[in-house]
Design an enzyme around this catalytic site. Structure first.
Site, short mmCIF file in Angstrom:
data_model
loop_
_atom_site.label_atom_id
_atom_site.label_comp_id
_atom_site.label_asym_id
_atom_site.label_seq_id
_atom_site.Cartn_x
_atom_site.Cartn_y
_atom_site.Cartn_z
N CYS A 175 -5.17 -2.75 2.84
CA CYS A 175 -4.92 -2.76 4.28
C CYS A 175 -6.16 -3.10 5.10
CB CYS A 175 -4.34 -1.41 4.70
SG CYS A 175 -3.51 -1.46 6.32
N LYS A 199 -9.63 2.72 -2.45
CA LYS A 199 -10.00 2.14 -1.16
C LYS A 199 -11.41 2.57 -0.79
CE LYS A 199 -8.05 1.39 3.46
NZ LYS A 199 -6.90 1.70 4.34
N GLU A 221 0.85 -1.19 0.00
CA GLU A 221 0.00 0.00 0.00
C GLU A 221 0.88 1.24 0.00
OE1 GLU A 221 -3.26 2.09 3.03
OE2 GLU A 221 -1.88 0.54 3.76
#
EC number: 2.3.1.269
Length: 400
Positions: free
Chosen positions: A332, A283, A222
């Site tokens: 994540c 995300k 990430e």
């Protein structure tokens, strides 16, 4: 908490924890909550809250707010103390049983890491609700009843075991040679800006090395490239396009979107470079109090602090198609979210930057939650990381 800390210590010496040891420590951990005297329930919850979630405060180091770390740690303890105080008010089975079963549905501000079942992620015990319920019932019978009644507890424990754990991970992996990058880049903003050129150059070298080693795919962490890829600060975009003819590149980067009124939105994104073409997913599930904030706190935070809660959320989770094999993308925090796994993805790519929270137990908690969901939904997870070990996480009890 015991399985997490035992795993943390052993992995710091490159040792894998035994599933039997995890099973025993997990049962002990659940028993310590199940049988806590009601006059001590706040204190037990307080210390569990601090030991479980103290790491949440460590990200404040990078916003010049280290003075708030003790307050946040204590706040975590007080919150869990009140949860235990309310939920464990009676020492009867029905109340304690319901409390432990329902605790994973407690998601303050969307934070969904309060999952007691995850202590069994690397154990022989099943991680579904039925297995967890049987484990609780087994402990109650074994400790509260005498003589032949204890046999009922043993029977419950036997049925709580996961007999579908045959380790066939080799057959379960995709027919691709996948390189999981593991970087070691500090989260210090001054360092990142000062050393951006050398950090990005090292990532490019890692890709070239993977090409030389004849990998089909490389997955970088990430925010490996923590600037927009089309900005003046990133001179490697054309290099990535060229290299993508030899290897599929999955990499985290910042994405900037300029609106018609001149406003800019920023996204935490994962890019795929494949045969000279680029695609990305933003995300969707942002980190509470990190990448997003409750609306009622925004005016206060924006007045005193800058840089927190500055990301926009993507619209939908998505799949990258690699050699006609579908990999669901998670960034994540998303990889440890129950909703992400709702469609039972076979293969998952997770990219993480754990520099915010190390040194701490956070990477172990994340790994156990991903293992928990891998077992629950039958997924194989490819996890590329910064400042924590990269791993392939399978649905089976093994070192992975």
């Amino acid at each position: 908490m015991l399985p997490f800390y035992a795993q943390w210590v052993l992995e710091s010496y490159d040792k894998a924890i035994s599933p039997l040891l995890v099973s025993l420590l997990g049962l002990f951990s659940i028993a310590s909550v199940l049988f806590v005297p009601k006059n001590r329930r706040f204190g037990v919850g307080f210390f569990i809250g601090m030991l479980w979630f103290y790491w949440i405060s460590l990200g404040l180091r990078y916003f010049d707010m280290s003075f708030l770390i003790p307050l946040v740690v204590i706040a975590c303890g007080i919150f869990m103390g009140f949860v235990f105080y309310i939920g464990l008010w009676c020492e009867c089975l029905i109340v304690r049983f319901a409390f432990l079963l329902l605790l994973s549905y407690l998601t303050p501000f969307g934070f969904d890491w309060i999952v007691p079942e995850s202590v069994f992620a690397y154990s022989y015990i099943g991680v579904d609700k039925l297995s967890f319920a049987l484990s609780i019932l087994a402990l109650w019978i074994l400790f509260k009843y005498k003589t032949w009644w204890k046999l009922g507890g043993v029977i419950c424990l036997v049925f709580a075991l996961d007999f579908g754990l045959k380790d066939s991970k080799i057959q379960n992996l995709p027919p691709l040679k996948i390189k999981l990058a593991q970087s070691a880049v500090s989260q210090d903003f001054d360092y990142r800006m000062r050393e951006a050129k050398s950090i990005f150059s090292e990532h490019i070298s890692d890709i070239q090395k993977a090409i030389n080693e004849e990998y089909d795919v490389i997955i970088l962490p990430e925010s490996a490239f923590y600037v927009p890829l089309d900005s003046q600060y990133f001179p490697y975009f054309d290099s990535l396009l060229e290299m993508s003819h030899k290897i599929v590149i999955i990499v985290g980067a910042l994405r900037e979107e300029i609106h018609t009124d001149g406003r800019a939105s920023y996204f935490n994104s994962t890019y795929k470079f494949d045969k000279g073409k680029v695609s990305f997913y933003d995300k969707v599930h942002l980190v509470p109090f990190g990448e997003t904030l409750p609306s009622f706190l925004l005016p206060l935070v924006n007045t005193f602090f800058q840089g927190i809660g500055g990301f926009s959320a993507g619209k939908d989770f998505g799949y990258f198609d690699i050699a006609e094999i579908k990999f669901k993308n998670a960034i994540c925090y998303e990889g440890s979210n129950r909703g992400f796994y709702a469609d039972y993805p076979q293969y998952v790519i997770v990219t993480s930057n754990n520099a915010w929270f190390v040194p701490s137990i956070e990477p172990i908690l994340q790994k156990n939650l991903m293992k928990y969901y891998a077992r629950l939904y039958g997924s194989v997870i490819f996890h590329a990381t910064n400042l924590s070990p990269a791993a392939i996480i399978t649905p089976f009890v093994s070192s992975r």
